[in-house]
Design a protein around this motif. Structure first.
Motif, PDB file in Angstrom:
ATOM      1  N   THR A   1      12.380  -4.739   7.546  1.00  0.00           N
ATOM      2  CA  THR A   1      11.060  -3.282   7.095  1.00  0.00           C
ATOM      3  C   THR A   1      11.505  -2.422   8.785  1.00  0.00           C
ATOM      4  OG1 THR A   1       9.217  -4.645   5.846  1.00  0.00           O
ATOM      5  CG2 THR A   1       8.932  -2.523   6.670  1.00  0.00           C
TER       6      THR A   1
ATOM      7  N   ASP B   1       9.459   3.764   0.715  1.00  0.00           N
ATOM      8  CA  ASP B   1       8.349   3.087   0.767  1.00  0.00           C
ATOM      9  C   ASP B   1       7.381   1.621   1.334  1.00  0.00           C
ATOM     10  OD1 ASP B   1       8.276   4.924  -1.410  1.00  0.00           O
ATOM     11  OD2 ASP B   1       7.628   3.309  -2.811  1.00  0.00           O
ATOM     12  N   ASP B   2       8.335   1.014   1.947  1.00  0.00           N
ATOM     13  CA  ASP B   2       8.095  -0.015   2.962  1.00  0.00           C
ATOM     14  C   ASP B   2       7.426  -0.075   4.101  1.00  0.00           C
ATOM     15  OD1 ASP B   2       7.536  -1.408   0.431  1.00  0.00           O
ATOM     16  OD2 ASP B   2       9.548  -2.219   0.053  1.00  0.00           O
ATOM     17  N   ASP B   3       8.493   1.456   4.855  1.00  0.00           N
ATOM     18  CA  ASP B   3       8.379   1.415   6.475  1.00  0.00           C
ATOM     19  C   ASP B   3       7.196   2.061   6.367  1.00  0.00           C
ATOM     20  OD1 ASP B   3      11.017   2.585   5.292  1.00  0.00           O
ATOM     21  OD2 ASP B   3      10.911   4.508   6.997  1.00  0.00           O
ATOM     22  N   VAL B   4       6.380   0.816   7.720  1.00  0.00           N
ATOM     23  CA  VAL B   4       5.357   1.258   8.371  1.00  0.00           C
ATOM     24  C   VAL B   4       4.900   2.055   9.562  1.00  0.00           C
ATOM     25  CG1 VAL B   4       3.535  -0.415   9.724  1.00  0.00           C
ATOM     26  CG2 VAL B   4       5.701  -1.742   7.953  1.00  0.00           C
TER      27      VAL B   4
ATOM     28  N   GLN C   1       1.851   0.521   4.330  1.00  0.00           N
ATOM     29  CA  GLN C   1       2.514   1.421   5.305  1.00  0.00           C
ATOM     30  C   GLN C   1       1.854   2.210   6.400  1.00  0.00           C
ATOM     31  OE1 GLN C   1       3.512   5.261   3.685  1.00  0.00           O
ATOM     32  NE2 GLN C   1       5.687   4.035   3.809  1.00  0.00           N
ATOM     33  N   TYR C   2       0.466   2.163   6.312  1.00  0.00           N
ATOM     34  CA  TYR C   2       0.052   2.663   7.421  1.00  0.00           C
ATOM     35  C   TYR C   2      -0.839   2.170   8.064  1.00  0.00           C
ATOM     36  CZ  TYR C   2      -4.036   6.245   8.455  1.00  0.00           C
ATOM     37  OH  TYR C   2      -4.517   7.286   9.324  1.00  0.00           O
TER      38      TYR C   2
ATOM     39  N   SER D   1       2.308   1.784   0.101  1.00  0.00           N
ATOM     40  CA  SER D   1       2.453   1.160   0.304  1.00  0.00           C
ATOM     41  C   SER D   1       1.000   0.691   0.863  1.00  0.00           C
ATOM     42  CB  SER D   1       4.048   0.335   0.444  1.00  0.00           C
ATOM     43  OG  SER D   1       4.127   0.745   1.824  1.00  0.00           O
TER      44      SER D   1
END
Length: 628
Positions: free
Chosen positions: A466, A413-416, A439-440, A436
């Motif tokens: 992250t 969920d918190d990956d960028v 993320q985007y 999240s």
């Protein structure tokens, strides 16, 4: 005689010390404004800022060694965006080419309203060495230098030609950097002789300063007018822009939507303002938007823009909002943007404004039939995404959308996810399921090829725990892979997803659609007729990434790709996942654009492709309207 305490330092030493004690504060939380300085040294800054940074030490001002001046700015911008513009980094370069290499990065920062401090060296203020190495001599403007190219792309620019001039200049620089309306690239041009000059500085200049980042509340009259318009609307639509993220207003937006049922479509900068599985989140809007968002936009009677600049991609070059009675309410901290499209304005902070709207709209909700309509459209679009992401054969070469599907199955969920240019922004805006707020990470204000890798470094510095993914095609990779070396040097586990499609795929497709027949866009040998239509070039970008120090995982199939992505995510080293995609015309592709984009086509031509493209252009441009 003055009794004010002073400290004797060079101009460069004083500037570094001043920057080390500047802080921002919002909502009671304090951040260091300049968290570090990127630098490449030459004769214009090595004895000034270089010596000052060495003397200050890592505790006072962390230093990061860059490989390309433009990419250093991109890294600082990525850092600032990840931290909601409350903290950024500085960039120092020599005079000449080092300074002019900053221009592209500065333009990107200013267009996207992201703070970065640029400290290029400049020529001798005293003119004792004239002309200097790399000096631009102008016959009638002796005070002109190449650094003046930074003026139009900076929100604040000053050339510090005397030591005492640094004090007001530095204070103004920080004022602009911390201003939520004015922020962008700030340039302090520093003549190399002035950098090394000593001066007795007042101790007050080095006192710790905390700059409050304000949240202006909406004007009562503007709020009442906005509420009246929303209550009267039957088919309202919120357009969520990047200002929601900058203001950390995501929860306030959700509260408004939960209370009223008003659906939300997002710009590239605003995507993730609502989580993708929220019932009212319709995904992207405009030329690269979803079919459900664009269909609703055509029939909406009220557009509520929040923190958006209304670029041509968002408005489909002013062809999207087709309801004859459509009106606009724009909530924006910048009056310049709030007044666009002849809107009712709500000039205020996004979070403050959304919270006020929620309270003032108490008891109001859109018609249940309207909710059911956009809910059904959202469900249909989710099926489109599922189809684009899935692969019938796990042992086949993946398409680009299947690459995104594999990544979607691996990330948390918190990956960028970072991208900026090529065909990926369109696919991501339509298809990516943002989980999240951060993320985007799409830089589409300037859509700058080469942004992704250095920005990944900046984001990784800002969010060290992250997982960060820089998504690039071969065209973007070849523009600026140099900061891979920096990621290796700093031990930053940035993940690079490198997609090989043998050329400028996005512009190739655009070229074909406007009668350009993909001229000059493939990466191929010349054919016998001189065109670039021969065999693909025998380049090995994976080997190149490995030579710069990355771990490289090659994936040839969908199954191998999914495994490689999972391995990269668990690695503590910079890792490249290299995949060649299926670009055959019959391969599974992204859904077509659901809205137009104005790229003027040759009005007269002899080639049939251009003639047909002009006919289509004339048909589309007839839908353009001016909202007055």
């Amino acid at each position: 005689m003055s009794t004010t305490p002073t400290r004797r330092l060079t101009v460069a030493q004083a500037l570094v010390r001043f920057l080390s004690v500047q802080y921002t504060e919002r909502d009671g939380v304090r951040h260091r404004l300049i968290a570090g300085t990127w630098g490449i040294f030459g004769h214009g800054n090595v004895a000034g800022l270089g010596q000052a940074l060495l003397e200050a030490g890592e505790d006072a001002m962390p230093f990061h060694q860059g490989r390309n001046e433009q990419s250093m700015v991109h890294a600082a911008v990525g850092y600032a965006r990840q931290l909601n513009r409350l903290s950024t980094q500085a960039v120092t370069t020599s005079i000449g080419p080092g300074a002019t290499n900053l221009v592209t990065g500065a333009a990107l920062a200013t267009i996207n309203r992201l703070p970065v401090l640029l400290l290029p060296g400049d020529y001798f203020a005293t003119r004792t060495a004239d002309p200097l190495l790399q000096q631009l001599e102008h016959p009638v403007e002796a005070d002109l230098s190449v650094n003046d190219t930074l003026r139009p792309v900076s929100r604040y620019f000053d050339r510090v030609t005397r030591p005492e001039a640094l004090i007001p200049s530095a204070l103004n620089a920080v004022r602009v950097l911390t201003d939520p309306v004015e922020t962008g690239a700030v340039t302090l041009s520093l003549p190399q002789d002035v950098q090394a000059e000593a001066y007795d500085w007042p101790e007050e200049f080095f006192a710790e300063r905390v700059w409050h980042v304000r949240r202006p509340a909406p004007d009562p009259y503007e709020l009442a007018e906005a509420v009246r318009a929303i209550r009267a609307a039957e088919r309202p639509l919120i357009v969520a822009g990047g200002g929601i993220h900058h203001s950390q207003a995501e929860d306030a937006l959700k509260a408004l939507v939960d209370a009223t049922g008003i659906p939300v479509a997002s710009t590239q900068a605003g995507k993730g303002s609502l989580r993708y599985d929220h019932p009212a989140d319709l995904g992207g809007i405009g030329h690269t938007g979803t079919a459900v968002s664009d269909d609703l936009a055509r029939t909406a009677d009220l557009i509520i823009g929040v923190g958006t600049r209304y670029t041509d991609f968002t408005t489909a070059s002013n062809t999207l909002f087709q309801n004859p009675g459509v009106r606009f309410v724009n909530l924006n901290i910048a009056a310049f943007d709030a007044h666009k499209l002849a809107a009712r304005t709500l000039v205020c902070d996004a979070r403050a404004g959304l919270t006020a709207l929620t309270e003032a709209l108490s008891g109001h909700r859109v018609n249940s039939v309207y909710e059911a309509e956009y809910g059904a459209g959202k469900a249909r679009w989710e099926q489109v995404v599922d189809t684009a992401f899935s692969a019938a054969d796990e042992n086949a070469v993946p398409t680009q959308t299947q690459v995104l599907g594999a990544l979607d199955s691996v990330v948390g969920d918190d990956d960028v996810i970072i991208n900026a240019a090529g065909s990926l922004p369109g696919d991501l805006h339509k298809l990516w399921r943002a989980r999240s707020p951060r993320q985007y990470h799409l830089e589409y204000g300037y859509s700058c090829m080469g942004y992704e890798i250095p920005a990944g470094i900046g984001v990784q510095q800002a969010a060290p725990d992250t997982p960060v993914w820089s998504l690039v095609g071969d065209g973007t990779y070849l523009m600026m892979p140099t900061e891979i070396v920096t990621a290796v040097q700093e031990g930053l586990p940035v993940n690079l997803v490198l997609i090989q499609n043998h050329g400028y795929a996005s512009i190739g497709g655009l070229s074909e659609s406007v009668g350009g027949e993909r001229f000059g866009t493939p990466y191929r040998y010349r054919a016998a007729d001189g065109t670039f239509t021969g065999a693909p070039l025998p380049v090995d970008l994976a080997a190149n990434a490995a030579s710069l120090g990355m771990d490289v995982l090659r994936a040839k199939t969908v199954a191998e790709l999914r495994t490689a992505l999972a391995t990269a995510r668990e690695s503590d080293r910079p890792t490249c996942v290299y995949v060649e995609t299926d670009t055959d015309s019959t391969a599974q592709a992204a859904p077509p654009a659901a809205a137009w984009w104005d790229v003027p086509v040759a009005e007269t031509a002899t080639r049939e492709s251009a003639v047909r493209a002009r006919e289509e252009y004339d048909r589309q441009v007839a839908d353009r309207c001016r909202h007055l």
